[in-house]
Every structure is written in structure tokens, then in C-alpha cells.
Design an enzyme around this catalytic site. Structure first.
Site, PDB file in Angstrom:
ATOM      1  N   GLN A   1      -5.499  -0.091   5.147  1.00  0.00           N
ATOM      2  CA  GLN A   1      -6.151   0.826   4.217  1.00  0.00           C
ATOM      3  C   GLN A   1      -5.147   1.926   3.832  1.00  0.00           C
ATOM      4  O   GLN A   1      -3.983   1.627   3.718  1.00  0.00           O
ATOM      5  CB  GLN A   1      -7.471   1.376   4.763  1.00  0.00           C
ATOM      6  CG  GLN A   1      -8.570   0.318   4.851  1.00  0.00           C
ATOM      7  CD  GLN A   1      -8.452  -0.563   6.081  1.00  0.00           C
ATOM      8  OE1 GLN A   1      -8.340  -0.078   7.173  1.00  0.00           O
ATOM      9  NE2 GLN A   1      -8.477  -1.872   5.891  1.00  0.00           N
TER      10      GLN A   1
ATOM     11  N   LYS B   1       1.797  -2.636   1.217  1.00  0.00           N
ATOM     12  CA  LYS B   1       2.325  -2.399   2.573  1.00  0.00           C
ATOM     13  C   LYS B   1       2.806  -3.690   3.217  1.00  0.00           C
ATOM     14  O   LYS B   1       3.772  -3.694   3.955  1.00  0.00           O
ATOM     15  CB  LYS B   1       1.242  -1.780   3.466  1.00  0.00           C
ATOM     16  CG  LYS B   1       0.819  -0.393   3.050  1.00  0.00           C
ATOM     17  CD  LYS B   1      -0.270   0.145   3.968  1.00  0.00           C
ATOM     18  CE  LYS B   1      -1.583  -0.575   3.838  1.00  0.00           C
ATOM     19  NZ  LYS B   1      -2.275  -0.375   2.559  1.00  0.00           N
TER      20      LYS B   1
ATOM     21  N   GLY C   1      -6.049  -6.604   3.423  1.00  0.00           N
ATOM     22  CA  GLY C   1      -5.526  -7.824   2.813  1.00  0.00           C
ATOM     23  C   GLY C   1      -4.079  -7.573   2.445  1.00  0.00           C
ATOM     24  O   GLY C   1      -3.790  -6.905   1.465  1.00  0.00           O
ATOM     25  N   HIS C   2      -3.177  -8.039   3.270  1.00  0.00           N
ATOM     26  CA  HIS C   2      -1.755  -7.804   3.040  1.00  0.00           C
ATOM     27  C   HIS C   2      -1.106  -9.089   2.537  1.00  0.00           C
ATOM     28  O   HIS C   2      -1.055 -10.080   3.256  1.00  0.00           O
ATOM     29  CB  HIS C   2      -1.075  -7.317   4.329  1.00  0.00           C
ATOM     30  CG  HIS C   2      -1.596  -5.987   4.789  1.00  0.00           C
ATOM     31  ND1 HIS C   2      -1.470  -5.520   6.078  1.00  0.00           N
ATOM     32  CD2 HIS C   2      -2.243  -5.019   4.125  1.00  0.00           C
ATOM     33  CE1 HIS C   2      -2.015  -4.319   6.165  1.00  0.00           C
ATOM     34  NE2 HIS C   2      -2.496  -3.993   5.000  1.00  0.00           N
TER      35      HIS C   2
ATOM     36  N   ASP D   1      -3.981  -1.081  -0.938  1.00  0.00           N
ATOM     37  CA  ASP D   1      -3.376  -2.151  -1.752  1.00  0.00           C
ATOM     38  C   ASP D   1      -2.074  -1.710  -2.410  1.00  0.00           C
ATOM     39  O   ASP D   1      -1.752  -2.128  -3.513  1.00  0.00           O
ATOM     40  CB  ASP D   1      -4.366  -2.641  -2.821  1.00  0.00           C
ATOM     41  CG  ASP D   1      -5.694  -3.022  -2.200  1.00  0.00           C
ATOM     42  OD1 ASP D   1      -5.661  -3.763  -1.214  1.00  0.00           O
ATOM     43  OD2 ASP D   1      -6.739  -2.564  -2.685  1.00  0.00           O
TER      44      ASP D   1
HETATM   45  P1  IMP Z   1     -14.931  -0.969   4.668  1.00  0.00           P
HETATM   46  O1  IMP Z   1     -13.590  -0.673   5.219  1.00  0.00           O
HETATM   47  O2  IMP Z   1     -15.211  -2.449   4.520  1.00  0.00           O
HETATM   48  O3  IMP Z   1     -16.037  -0.252   5.395  1.00  0.00           O
HETATM   49  O4  IMP Z   1     -14.972  -0.396   3.155  1.00  0.00           O
HETATM   50  C1  IMP Z   1     -14.920   0.998   2.881  1.00  0.00           C
HETATM   51  C2  IMP Z   1     -14.086   1.282   1.652  1.00  0.00           C
HETATM   52  O5  IMP Z   1     -12.713   1.026   1.938  1.00  0.00           O
HETATM   53  C3  IMP Z   1     -14.435   0.421   0.438  1.00  0.00           C
HETATM   54  O6  IMP Z   1     -14.251   1.194  -0.738  1.00  0.00           O
HETATM   55  C4  IMP Z   1     -13.389  -0.681   0.495  1.00  0.00           C
HETATM   56  O7  IMP Z   1     -13.167  -1.264  -0.766  1.00  0.00           O
HETATM   57  C5  IMP Z   1     -12.188   0.093   0.997  1.00  0.00           C
HETATM   58  N1  IMP Z   1     -11.216  -0.749   1.687  1.00  0.00           N
HETATM   59  C6  IMP Z   1     -11.294  -1.258   2.922  1.00  0.00           C
HETATM   60  N2  IMP Z   1     -10.187  -1.962   3.225  1.00  0.00           N
HETATM   61  C7  IMP Z   1      -9.386  -1.892   2.167  1.00  0.00           C
HETATM   62  C8  IMP Z   1      -8.075  -2.405   1.883  1.00  0.00           C
HETATM   63  O8  IMP Z   1      -7.417  -3.053   2.687  1.00  0.00           O
HETATM   64  N3  IMP Z   1      -7.581  -2.097   0.656  1.00  0.00           N
HETATM   65  C9  IMP Z   1      -8.256  -1.343  -0.248  1.00  0.00           C
HETATM   66  N4  IMP Z   1      -9.471  -0.844  -0.021  1.00  0.00           N
HETATM   67  C10 IMP Z   1     -10.035  -1.107   1.166  1.00  0.00           C
END
Ligand code: IMP
Length: 438
Positions: free
Chosen positions: A223, A16, A40-41, A13
């Protein structure tokens, strides 16, 4: 022509989406290489706000080829929803190509994601619940369904039967029913195959051909470095390779074709989900920063945890990713603070640490070492030249650069495209200048 990778250098977050959107118009192609619709961009174009989960942020520029690489996991329902939403808002998705090697997120992956979280109890990861982890698990276990299989009914049936056997085995063990109509699912997937067919392609071949012709490619990471499966704060990570190396793994473009890496950092730190966040602020001050920065997840709406800028974490991200430069976002969110803290390193059990700890428990026990800089107490919203920033804000940016060992080449001073400083003489200006953009 430079091929550049854009990577989040904290826990996600960082902004990007805005940075990629800003740069995308100077590139011929933008490729996403990891993650799925857990991302989530958020991108603001004029009065319009777009939240992209799966599609590359380059999609908002007409004429830019957008690709989803083999390293991405794709929920076909989510993909079509996003394409339809953009189309209904007048954005063309004509130039989208999806890798035939990308893996498919199926409905039972979400069920398994939720079950795994439930079973972890207090040690849950706080996943986005989108089925990301289980889809990558199936990929690594070699029982995954790939996008290319949607075009081959026989393979589709076989792969689905294997996925079903596995899912039912786990859920039976947990005493849970799995209410999926597999016949209907197979039919739906065949239909997706028919509809997506013209967009499904060999992304590695296409990108390498483009690069050989001299086209410039922007690789968009999702991520972030500290959520990377190998190098992040394991197990509080996502299940893909979020760093610069992931761009090669997740698209099939060799490392020798990558010309630069841009790390995106927020002027402070945020994290959604559980796991260590050493510089977490706590109390009223954190609440105020969250409100001012509107730190609520773009995918799940969860409040983000907020911390001071953590130079130790970004130094580690820079070590792994070899950033040529940083983009520092949301500087304006700090405008009202009297004083701003900067984490310069950690101590653990009373000893200063030289390296970033590999163990999440140790990281959680670390005490940040802080220095305090004066705030600037005036608006930086929309400032477009470094020299127009208040001296204390300039000092803050320079200190971030000194502590991380990476120059700050771009500063975002607000949500809009125009609210940006591209620093003269910096790497971003050189890349965009070389591409005829800056
Ligand atoms: P998953 O990717 O849904 O398996 O989540 C694993 C971890 O990555 C969790 O702590 C999520 O909150 C975090 N996470 C996944 N995608 C994002 C993102 O786009 N931004 C911030 N955190 C993320």
C-alpha cells in the site's frame, strides 16, 4: 551495510514491485512488513510477468531470504496458491520464512469485510474485499489467530472458537447466516500448520541476527503512505502501518538499524477505491492516461482513478517518512502529452493550505494549485541515463524534486528491469554501489 525501507509515497500502485525487484539482488534479505494479499506488485522479468500479492518481490531472486513479518496478515490459502503458482513457473520459494506472530485472515473476515462495505453504502471505502480490515480488527481486539497458533492444536481450537463467537454475533445482528464448517476449517488450518511448519519462525530474531552479521535487509512496504491507517486520508485507508515506521513495527527491527528510506512515486497519481484524490483529471484526458498507463488494479482489476502529480501529497509523505530519495516511475507514460500539469499545493475555501489536511472531507474539498510544464513529445521508453532524457523530461523530474524537497535517485522508463535510470551520485546508486550492485 544499509538496511533500506521502500515505501509507496502516494495512494499505492506506484511500482514498488519493480523497484524492490530491481534492488533485491543486492540485499541478503527482503522483508514484507504490512498488509496482506490486498497488495498487487507487478514485476516483469524478461517476457515473464509476475503479479505478487503476498510474497516479497525479492522472491524472484534466488538466494535472497524472503520474510513475511509480524505486521503482515496472512490468508493461508492465498499464500499457498501464490507459492504453488511461483513454483510451477520455476521460481524457488525455498527461502521463505513466515513470522509466527503474523495474524491469520480467516474466511469469515472476507464476509465481514463485504458486510461492512455494504453497511457503509455510499460512504464505502472500496476495499479489496480480502478481509484485511476485519483481520487487523481482531488483532487489535486481541482475539486474532496467529500463524504460530497453527502449530498448536489446543490454542488453535480456542482461538477459533473465540473468532467464531464474535463473527456469529455480528452476523446474527445483521440478520446474515455464516456458512462456515468450523470443524473442517480447524482441520484445514492444522494441515496448513503442518505444511508451513518448517517455514514458520521468529522473524524479529532472524532479521536482527542477520543485521548483526552485517547482512543488508530491504524492507518492502505494501500500500502506501497516504493509505496508512494513522497518517493516510482516514477513513479511506487500509488497516496497517504502511510507512517507514511500519517496517520496525511489522518486523521487530529497531529504528536505529534502519539506514535509509526510498519513497516510490509515479510520475502522476493514481488511486483505487473511494476517497479524495485532489488532482483527479476527469474526462477524456484521464481515460487516455489510464489506457496508456494500463491503470487497472493488479489485485481486483478495477480501473484506477488518475490524477496529475500531487506534490503537496508527496511532501506530506516525505515529512512522515523522511525519504532520502525518490524513485519516479512510469515517466514514459507521459511521453505523448503536449503539456503536463503538476499540483504544487492546495487551497481550501479560498485560502492556501500550509499543511496536508487531516480530514478526508476537507481534502476532498481542496482545490489544487497547478503549474503547467511543456511535454517532451518523444519516447523515453527504456532510456537508461538521465542525460539521454529529452530536456523537458529532465526539467519535469527536477521540478518534482524541487516541489517535494526530495532528490530523485531512480527513474523508471518502462516495465522491464533494464528500463531504469539509477542517477549517478544519488542515494540509490550509493546504496547499491556500497552493496556491490550498481
Ligand atoms: P483494504 O486494504 O482491502 O482494506 O482496502 C482499503 C483501501 O486501500 C481501498 O481503497 C483499497 O483500494 C486500498 N488498497 C489496498 N491495497 C492496495 C494496494 O496494494 N494498492 C492500492 N490501493 C490499495
Amino acid at each position: 551495510m544499509p538496511n533500506i525501507v521502500v515505501v509507496g509515497a502516494q495512494w499505492g500502485d506506484e511500482g514498488k514491485g519493480k523497484v524492490v525487484d530491481l534492488m533485491a539482488g543486492c540485499f541478503q534479505a527482503v522483508a514484507r512488513y504490512n498488509g496482506g494479499h490486498n497488495a498487487g506488485h507487478t514485476v516483469l522479468v524478461g517476457d515473464e510477468r509476475f503479479v505478487l500479492h503476498l510474497l516479497p518481490s525479492g522472491i524472484l531472486h534466488e538466494g535472497v531470504l524472503c520474510l513475511l513479518g509480524n505486521g503482515v496478515v496472512i490468508d493461508p490459502w492465498a499464500l499457498e496458491r501464490e507459492m504453488e503458482e511461483l513454483t510451477s513457473r520455476g521460481v524457488s520459494v525455498a527461502e521463505l520464512i513466515v513470522s509466527d506472530r503474523a495474524h491469520v485472515i480467516l474466511p469469515h473476515h472476507r464476509v465481514l469485510d463485504a458486510l461492512a462495505e455494504e453497511q457503509r453504502g455510499a460512504r464505502r471505502l472500496g476495499t479489496t474485499g480480502r478481509g484485511i480490515g476485519p483481520a487487523y480488527e481482531d488483532k487489535a481486539a486481541r482475539r486474532g489467530l496467529r500463524i504460530g497458533d497453527l502449530l498448536r492444536p489446543l490454542a488453535l481450537g480456542e482461538r477459533l472458537a473465540e473468532a467464531r463467537r464474535h463473527a456469529e454475533q455480528i452476523l446474527r445482528g445483521a440478520g446474515r447466516p455464516l456458512e462456515i464448517d468450523w470443524v473442517d476449517l480447524e482441520r484445514q488450518l492444522e494441515e496448513f500448520g503442518r505444511r508451513l511448519g518448517p517455514r514458520i519462525g521468529d522473524v524479529a530474531a532472524i532479521l536482527n541476527r542477520q543485521i548483526a552479521r552485517g547482512y543488508a535487509v530491504l524492507f518492502e512496504g505494501a500500500q502506501a503512505a497516504l493509505l496508512d491507517l494513522d497518517h493516510g486520508s482516514y477513513p479511506y485507508v487500509t488497516s496497517s502501518s504502511a510507512g517507514v515506521a511500519g517496517a520496525c513495527l511489522g518486523t521487530g527491527v529497531p529504528p536505529a538499524r534502519i539506514d535509509g528510506a526510498l519513497g516510490v512515486v509515479k510520475a502522476y497519481t493514481t488511486r483505487v477505491g473511494t476517497g479524495p484524490l485532489p488532482t483527479e483529471i476527469g474526462g477524456q484526458a484521464e481515460e487516455a492516461l489510464r489506457a496508456r498507463g494500463q491503470e487497472y488494479g493488479a489485485t481486483t482489476g478495477r480501473p484506477r482513478r488518475c490524477g496529475w502529480f500531487d506534490a503537496a501529497a508527496v511532501r506530506y509523505a516525505a515529512l512522515l517518512n523522511g525519504f532520502d530519495t525518490l524513485a519516479l516511475t512510469k515517466l514514459d507514460v507521459l511521453d505523448e502529452l503536449d503539456e503536463i500539469r503538476l499540483g504544487t499545493g492546495y487551497t481550501h475555501a479560498g485560502r492556501a493550505l500550509r499543511d496536508f489536511p487531516s480530514d478526508a472531507t476537507v481534502l476532498g474539498e481542496c482545490e489544487p494549485i497547478y503549474e503547467t510544464l511543456p511535454g517532451w513529445k518523444q519516447s523515453t521508453l527504456g532510456v537508461r541515463a538521465f542525460s539521454d532524457l529529452p530536456p523537458a523530461a529532465q526539467r519535469y523530474v527536477e521540478r518534482v524534486s524541487e516541489l517535494t524537497g526530495v532528490a530523485v535517485g531512480l527513474i523508471s522508463t518502462g516495465p522491464e528491469r533494464e528500463h531504469t535510470i539509477v542517477r549517478t551520485g544519488g542515494a540509490v546508486a550509493a546504496w547499491l554501489g556500497g552493496l556491490g550492485g550498481a
